[in-house]
Design an enzyme around this catalytic site. Structure first.
Site, PDB file in Angstrom:
ATOM      1  N   GLY A 118       0.784  -1.238   0.000  1.00  0.00           N
ATOM      2  CA  GLY A 118       0.000   0.000   0.000  1.00  0.00           C
ATOM      3  C   GLY A 118       0.812   1.282   0.000  1.00  0.00           C
ATOM      4  N   LYS A 120       2.300   2.940  -2.478  1.00  0.00           N
ATOM      5  CA  LYS A 120       1.926   3.902  -3.530  1.00  0.00           C
ATOM      6  C   LYS A 120       0.442   4.228  -3.456  1.00  0.00           C
ATOM      7  CE  LYS A 120       5.895   2.377  -6.036  1.00  0.00           C
ATOM      8  NZ  LYS A 120       6.171   1.234  -5.134  1.00  0.00           N
ATOM      9  N   ASP A 182       2.591  -1.117 -10.626  1.00  0.00           N
ATOM     10  CA  ASP A 182       3.886  -1.268  -9.951  1.00  0.00           C
ATOM     11  C   ASP A 182       4.148  -2.781  -9.988  1.00  0.00           C
ATOM     12  OD1 ASP A 182       6.109  -0.722  -8.422  1.00  0.00           O
ATOM     13  OD2 ASP A 182       5.019  -0.716  -6.526  1.00  0.00           O
ATOM     14  N   CYS A 235      11.045  -2.171  -9.457  1.00  0.00           N
ATOM     15  CA  CYS A 235      12.255  -1.882  -8.666  1.00  0.00           C
ATOM     16  C   CYS A 235      13.366  -2.794  -9.179  1.00  0.00           C
ATOM     17  CB  CYS A 235      11.992  -2.027  -7.170  1.00  0.00           C
ATOM     18  SG  CYS A 235      11.159  -3.523  -6.721  1.00  0.00           S
TER      19      CYS A 235
HETATM   20  N1  SAM Z   1       2.731  -1.073  -5.095  1.00  0.00           N
HETATM   21  C1  SAM Z   1       3.151  -1.716  -3.870  1.00  0.00           C
HETATM   22  C2  SAM Z   1       3.586  -0.658  -2.876  1.00  0.00           C
HETATM   23  O1  SAM Z   1       3.964   0.440  -3.275  1.00  0.00           O
HETATM   24  O2  SAM Z   1       3.497  -0.928  -1.665  1.00  0.00           O
HETATM   25  C3  SAM Z   1       4.213  -2.761  -4.126  1.00  0.00           C
HETATM   26  C4  SAM Z   1       3.790  -3.757  -5.165  1.00  0.00           C
HETATM   27  S1  SAM Z   1       4.905  -5.083  -5.452  1.00  0.00           S
HETATM   28  C5  SAM Z   1       6.181  -4.340  -6.340  1.00  0.00           C
HETATM   29  C6  SAM Z   1       4.056  -6.002  -6.665  1.00  0.00           C
HETATM   30  C7  SAM Z   1       2.737  -6.614  -6.238  1.00  0.00           C
HETATM   31  O3  SAM Z   1       2.215  -7.370  -7.350  1.00  0.00           O
HETATM   32  C8  SAM Z   1       2.840  -7.584  -5.081  1.00  0.00           C
HETATM   33  O4  SAM Z   1       1.960  -7.196  -4.058  1.00  0.00           O
HETATM   34  C9  SAM Z   1       2.415  -8.926  -5.671  1.00  0.00           C
HETATM   35  O5  SAM Z   1       1.666  -9.705  -4.773  1.00  0.00           O
HETATM   36  C10 SAM Z   1       1.572  -8.517  -6.871  1.00  0.00           C
HETATM   37  N2  SAM Z   1       1.548  -9.556  -7.936  1.00  0.00           N
HETATM   38  C11 SAM Z   1       2.272 -10.711  -8.005  1.00  0.00           C
HETATM   39  N3  SAM Z   1       1.940 -11.402  -9.116  1.00  0.00           N
HETATM   40  C12 SAM Z   1       0.995 -10.676  -9.754  1.00  0.00           C
HETATM   41  C13 SAM Z   1       0.256 -10.875 -10.942  1.00  0.00           C
HETATM   42  N4  SAM Z   1       0.424 -11.952 -11.721  1.00  0.00           N
HETATM   43  N5  SAM Z   1      -0.657  -9.933 -11.278  1.00  0.00           N
HETATM   44  C14 SAM Z   1      -0.827  -8.835 -10.522  1.00  0.00           C
HETATM   45  N6  SAM Z   1      -0.155  -8.598  -9.390  1.00  0.00           N
HETATM   46  C15 SAM Z   1       0.747  -9.506  -9.006  1.00  0.00           C
END
Ligand code: SAM
Length: 461
Positions: A118, A120, A182, A235
Site C-alpha cells: 500500500g 503507492k 507497480d 524496482c
Molecule cells: N505497489 C506496492 C507498494 O507500493 O506498496 C508494491 C507492489 S509489489 C512491487 C508487486 C505486487 O504485485 C505484489 O503485491 C504482488 O503480490 C503482486 N503480484 C504478483 N503477481 C501478480 C500478478 N500476476 N498480477 C498482478 N499482481 C501480481
C-alpha cells in the site's frame, strides 16, 4: 558463493541501458555496502509533529522525509494512528508524476493494480480529493488483507480494496483516468534491503518477470479511458523489465510516452527506450538517497469501444443502500457526505458521489474494503467498527479519550486501561489527537476493542 561474489557475477549480465550505459559491478557493490536509506511519508490529513522538521525528499517535498536512523516504528503510537507511512524514498516519485501529468476536470477514478502493501496507494490517496475514487487492488489474498489494514490506518473513505486478477479489470472498459502498475519484478533495485532478491536473480527469472509484466499491462489496459494516464514502475535494474517493456507498450498497445519533469539536482537518471525513445526515470542508490526504482508514464491513445455495464447476474451478498434514517444513525460518527450500505448485517459508509460506482464495481470485482466500515447494529445500539476510529472524517462530536505514550502502547497491546474517566460508553482512544481504536468505558476501566490481530506483540518497555 557469498552475496558479494554473486553480485559481482550478476551485474555484468544486466543489459546496458540506453542513455545510462552498462552498470559497473564495483559501483553497485559499493552502494550495497552502505545501509539502505530510511524515509517516511506524512499523512496530510493527519498532521502531527512527527518527522516534520527532517530533511525533505526532493521529489516529494510536502510529505516525504528522510530519517537518519531507523526508530522502532512499532513502538510509536503515531505510526499506528496512520500519521505517516514508512516508504522507500525513490518510489515517492510517483507523486511527482501524478502532480504533473494528471489533470483533473472531473472526479478521478484511479486504479493501483498491484497495490500491496500500500505504499503507492497511500501516496496516491493523499494526492486525490474526496470525490475522487481509488481502487487499490492486490491479487494475492493475504497481501490484500495487509493492504486493507494500511489503507484503513490512512483513514480515507474514497480508497477501496479489491482482490482480483488483472484480467478481471478488462470488463471495466474505459473506466479509469489513471492506472498505476507497480509490477512484480526481479527486485534487483532492492538488493541491499533484500538478500533473497540476490539469491533468486537469474536471466530466466528476468525473462519470466518481463513476460508477466507485459501480460499484466495488456490485461488491465482496456480499463483505462482514452486519454487516460498509465504509470508503469518496477524496482528492477534490468532493461528487459523497464525500457524494453516501454517499447513493447508503444508497439502493441498504442501508448504515447510522456516525460516527467526532473531537476538536475535530484540525480535521477533519465533514459530513452531503444526503439521508441520512450522516457524512463531510473533511481540508482549510488547517485541519490533511495533504492533502485524505475518509472515511465504514458497516455492511452485508442478509444474504448463500450462503456462498462452492470452485470445482470448479481453476486451473492451484494451491498444494499439503506434508507435516510439508517444513514442518519451513523451520521453522528462521521463528518462527511455519505450513504450507509449494508451487507450481511455489517454497515459501510460510501461517499454519496460513489454509490453508482459501488453498484457497478460490486458486480465485477471482489471488493475487500468498501469505503469506511461503520459497524453493526445490536438491538438499539450501534457497535462502531475499528475503521471509524481511524477515519479522517471522524466527527468532532465523537467522545475521545487522549492517552499518553505509555497508555497508548498498552491500548495497542490490547491491555486493560485503568483510569478515572467521568464519562461512560464508547470513546475513541487518541494519541496526539489521532484515533487509535475504540474503548467502551465503565466507571474505572475500559473494555478494549482494539482488533486482536492488529495488536502489538513486542515488549513495550
Ligand atoms: N505497489 C506496492 C507498494 O507500493 O506498496 C508494491 C507492489 S509489489 C512491487 C508487486 C505486487 O504485485 C505484489 O503485491 C504482488 O503480490 C503482486 N503480484 C504478483 N503477481 C501478480 C500478478 N500476476 N498480477 C498482478 N499482481 C501480481
Amino acid at each position: 558463493m557469498n552475496l558479494n561474489d554473486k553480485l559481482t557475477a550478476i551485474v555484468p549480465r544486466l543489459s546496458p541501458v540506453p542513455g545510462a550505459g552498462p552498470l559497473d559491478a564495483n559501483t553497485v557493490l559499493q552502494a550495497h555496502e552502505l545501509p539502505a536509506t530510511i524515509s517516511v511519508r506524512l499523512n496530510p490529513h493527519k498532521p502531527s509533529a512527527a518527522f516534520k522538521e527532517h530533511t525533505v525528499v526532493p521529489w516529494l517535498p510536502d510529505t516525504g522525509r528522510y530519517l537518519d536512523h531507523r526508530p522502532v516504528f512499532t513502538l510509536d503510537p503515531l505510526f499506528h494512528s496512520g500519521a505517516y507511512y514508512v516508504q522507500e524514498a525513490s518510489s515517492m516519485f510517483v507523486g511527482q508524476a501524478f502532480q504533473h501529468l494528471v489533470h483533473r476536470n472531473a472526479p478521478l477514478r484511479v486504479l493501483d493494480l498491484c497495490a500491496a502493501p500500500g505504499g503507492k496507494s497511500t501516496l496516491l490517496a493523499s494526492l486525490m480529493q474526496h470525490d475522487d475514487l481509488l481502487i487499490a487492488n492486490e491479487v494475492i489474498q493475504p497481501r490484500a488483507a495487509i493492504l486493507a489494514e494500511n489503507l484503513t490506518r490512512w483513514g480515507q473513505m474514497n480508497t477501496w480494496v479489491s482482490n482480483n486478477d488483472p484480467k478481471d479489470f478488462a470488463r471495466l472498459n474505459g473506466y479509469f483516468d489513471l492506472i498505476l502498475i507497480d509490477a512484480p519484478c526481479t527486485g534487483s533495485g532492492l538488493w541491499r534491503k533484500d538478500a533473497e532478491a540476490i539469491n533468486e536473480w537469474s536471466v530466466e527469472h528476468v525473462k519470466l518477470c518481463s513476460e508477466r509484466q507485459k501480460r499484466i499491462v495488456a490485461d488491465a489496459l482496456p480499463a483505462l479511458k482514452e486519454g487516460g494516464i498509465l504509470f508503469y514502475a518496477t524496482c528492477s535494474y534490468s532493461a528487459e523489465e523497464n525500457e524494453d517493456i516501454c517499447d513493447w507498450l508503444c508497439d502493441n498497445l498504442s501508448l504515447e510516452s510522456l516525460p516527467v519533469p526532473v531537476a538536475d539536482s535530484w540525480h535521477i537518471t533519465a533514459t530513452r527506450s531503444a526503439r521508441h525513445q520512450a522516457f524512463g526515470y531510473r533511481f540508482y542508490p549510488w547517485q541519490l538517497k533511495g533504492e533502485g526504482f524505475f518509472l515511465a508514464a504514458f497516455r492511452k491513445q485508442t478509444a474504448t469501444t463500450e462503456a462498462p455495464r452492470r452485470e445482470k447476474q448479481k453476486n451473492k451478498g451484494q451491498m444494499q443502500g439503506k434508507s435516510k434514517d439508517e444513514t442518519a444513525r451513523w451520521q453522528a460518527f462521521l463528518d462527511h457526505d455519505f450513504r450507509a450500505i449494508e451487507r450481511n448485517g455489517e454497515y459501510y459508509g460510501v461517499a454519496s458521489t460513489h454509490t453508482a460506482d459501488l453498484e457497478l464495481l460490486q458486480t465485477m470485482l471482489r471488493i475487500r474494503k468498501t469505503g469506511t466500515a461503520l459497524g453493526k447494529i445490536a438491538g438499539k445500539d450501534a457497535i462502531p467498527d475499528h475503521e471509524l476510529a481511524l477515519s479522517i472524517h471522524l466527527s468532532p462530536a465523537v467522545a475521545r479519550l487522549p492517552l499518553g505514550r505509555e497508555e497508548a502502547l498498552l491500548f495497542l497491546k490490547k491491555e486493560e486501561i485503568r483510569k478515572d474517566n467521568p464519562s461512560k460508553g464508547w470513546q475513541v482512544a487518541t494519541y496526539e489527537g489521532w484515533g487509535l481504536g475504540w474503548g467502551k468505558w465503565l466507571p474505572n476501566r475500559m473494555n478494549n476493542y482494539f482488533p486482536k490481530n492488529w495488536r502489538i506483540r513486542m515488549d513495550i518497555k
